[in-house]
Each structure stands twice: as C-alpha cells, then as structure tokens.
Design a protein around this motif. Structure first.
Motif, PDB file in Angstrom:
ATOM      1  N   VAL A 148       0.798  -1.127  -0.171  1.00  0.00           N
ATOM      2  CA  VAL A 148       0.017  -0.142  -0.216  1.00  0.00           C
ATOM      3  C   VAL A 148       0.942   1.086  -0.109  1.00  0.00           C
ATOM      4  O   VAL A 148       1.746   1.420   0.970  1.00  0.00           O
ATOM      5  N   MET A 149       0.787   1.940  -1.150  1.00  0.00           N
ATOM      6  CA  MET A 149       1.715   3.052  -1.482  1.00  0.00           C
ATOM      7  C   MET A 149       1.114   4.380  -1.512  1.00  0.00           C
ATOM      8  O   MET A 149       0.080   4.373  -1.775  1.00  0.00           O
TER       9      MET A 149
ATOM     10  N   SER B 255      -1.842   9.537   3.408  1.00  0.00           N
ATOM     11  CA  SER B 255      -2.702   9.385   2.309  1.00  0.00           C
ATOM     12  C   SER B 255      -3.604   8.083   2.762  1.00  0.00           C
ATOM     13  O   SER B 255      -4.556   7.527   2.252  1.00  0.00           O
TER      14      SER B 255
ATOM     15  N   LYS C  45      -2.286   5.001   4.230  1.00  0.00           N
ATOM     16  CA  LYS C  45      -1.691   3.628   4.053  1.00  0.00           C
ATOM     17  C   LYS C  45      -1.793   2.620   5.157  1.00  0.00           C
ATOM     18  O   LYS C  45      -2.273   1.667   4.922  1.00  0.00           O
ATOM     19  N   THR C  46      -1.722   3.075   6.439  1.00  0.00           N
ATOM     20  CA  THR C  46      -2.045   2.484   7.701  1.00  0.00           C
ATOM     21  C   THR C  46      -3.294   1.955   7.681  1.00  0.00           C
ATOM     22  O   THR C  46      -3.471   0.700   7.982  1.00  0.00           O
TER      23      THR C  46
ATOM     24  N   GLY D 242      -4.097  -0.660   4.814  1.00  0.00           N
ATOM     25  CA  GLY D 242      -3.183  -1.651   4.818  1.00  0.00           C
ATOM     26  C   GLY D 242      -3.669  -2.615   6.007  1.00  0.00           C
ATOM     27  O   GLY D 242      -3.594  -3.833   5.803  1.00  0.00           O
TER      28      GLY D 242
ATOM     29  N   GLU E  97       3.985  -2.322   9.027  1.00  0.00           N
ATOM     30  CA  GLU E  97       4.078  -0.837   8.827  1.00  0.00           C
ATOM     31  C   GLU E  97       5.626  -0.656   8.292  1.00  0.00           C
ATOM     32  O   GLU E  97       6.492  -0.769   9.042  1.00  0.00           O
TER      33      GLU E  97
ATOM     34  N   THR F 272       3.093  -1.442   4.091  1.00  0.00           N
ATOM     35  CA  THR F 272       2.973  -0.062   3.827  1.00  0.00           C
ATOM     36  C   THR F 272       4.168   0.380   3.188  1.00  0.00           C
ATOM     37  O   THR F 272       5.340   0.005   3.936  1.00  0.00           O
TER      38      THR F 272
ATOM     39  N   SER G 104       5.944   4.134   1.228  1.00  0.00           N
ATOM     40  CA  SER G 104       5.600   5.479   0.243  1.00  0.00           C
ATOM     41  C   SER G 104       5.523   4.885  -1.117  1.00  0.00           C
ATOM     42  O   SER G 104       4.977   5.225  -1.930  1.00  0.00           O
TER      43      SER G 104
ATOM     44  N   HIS H 181      -1.647   2.014  -4.879  1.00  0.00           N
ATOM     45  CA  HIS H 181      -1.498   3.629  -4.845  1.00  0.00           C
ATOM     46  C   HIS H 181      -2.584   4.419  -4.411  1.00  0.00           C
ATOM     47  O   HIS H 181      -3.665   4.494  -5.120  1.00  0.00           O
ATOM     48  N   LEU H 182      -2.428   4.893  -3.034  1.00  0.00           N
ATOM     49  CA  LEU H 182      -3.488   6.041  -2.515  1.00  0.00           C
ATOM     50  C   LEU H 182      -3.144   7.271  -2.938  1.00  0.00           C
ATOM     51  O   LEU H 182      -2.137   7.742  -2.517  1.00  0.00           O
TER      52      LEU H 182
END
Length: 162
Positions: free
Chosen positions: A6-7, A12, A14-15, A18, A31, A77, A79, A99-100
């Motif tokens: 999860v990028m 954004s 991610k956590t 994810g 994480e 997760t 970036s 990609h978020l």
C-alpha cells in the motif's frame, strides 16, 4: 501468493487501508515506518527530507520482508514514491501495488489532524515532488483516497480477485 504494498505519500491512509486489507486476506501486516533506522526518523521529525541514500537500506529491509512473505502473502505499507524504489521492493518477491492518490489539500488536512506521527506537513511537498505514478507495466491499482477506507478496500479486493 504475492505481497500487497500500500503506497502513497504520508497522510494518504496507508496504515488504515493496509491493516484492513491484511485482515480481509488473513495475512501478516507490516508498517513501513518500523523498518526505518532511528536516524531517518530523526531527520523527518526535524523536517528534513530523506535522500535516496537514506532510503536504500529502508527499502531493502522492506524488500526482505516481502521475500519472507512471498509464499504466504502479506500486506506492507511503503511510500514507494519512485519507480526505482518499487523496483527494489520487487527484488524481494512478487508485489502488487495499491497507490493511494489524492488531493494535496485533503492529505495536508489529514496530516495536520493526526497525532503520534513523526512526519510533519512541511515534508508533504517533497514527497509529492518525488512521486512517480504507477507505470502501465507495473502490477497494481491507483485509487482516489477521497473514496474512504472501506470503499478503497472493496475496490482493491475486487481488483485482486479479478
């Protein structure tokens, strides 16, 4: 099986996304922040953007985790802002990138209202400047983070099951 990465930039979601994806698939979650050495966290805490030299060991550690979970699957997760960073992650094993992506103002607002995270809003611009969208040849999906976590997870699950 593959690992879902999860990028997106800091803030954004991610956590949140994810952990929900890992729960939905019944796999381990990691994480990305836990892979950073203390020096990286200190730099970011003081508002200093990381350099590529700072990121390589961190990315290799995440790639190692991907390799360890290639058989069972997992969600991590990261970036993963640049294509070359994602290439390092793929060295660990098969990875599918979620990609978020979203509006800068929404992301900044989220960063301003969250507590207990070391990343200041002042570093958002440097992350957005480095961000390279997923290429058409990269395995993954880009979703608008304005959809909210539940809808993002449903969209990702649908894409992964297709």
């Amino acid at each position: 099986m593959r690992v879902i990465v999860v990028m997106g930039v800091s803030g954004s979601g991610k956590t949140t996304v994810g952990t929900a994806l890992a729960e939905a698939f019944g796999v381990r979650y990691a994480e990305a922040d836990t892979f950073h050495p203390p020096a990286n966290i200190e730099k970011m805490t003081t508002g200093t953007a990381l350099t590529d030299a700072d990121r390589w060991p961190w990315l290799r550690a995440i790639a190692g985790w991907i390799g360890e979970h290639a058989e069972t699957g997992g969600v991590v997760t990261c970036s993963a802002l640049k294509r070359e960073y994602r290439d390092v992650l793929r060295e660990g094993g098969p990875a599918w990138f979620l990609h978020l992506h979203g509006d800068r103002a929404l992301i900044a607002k989220r960063m301003e209202t969250r507590s207990g995270h070391f990343m200041p809003v002042s570093l958002l611009e440097s992350q957005l400047a480095d961000l390279q969208p997923l290429g058409t040849d990269e395995d993954g999906l880009t979703v608008d983070l304005a959809l909210g976590p539940d809808e993002i997870v449903r969209t990702a699950l649908d894409a992964l099951r297709a």
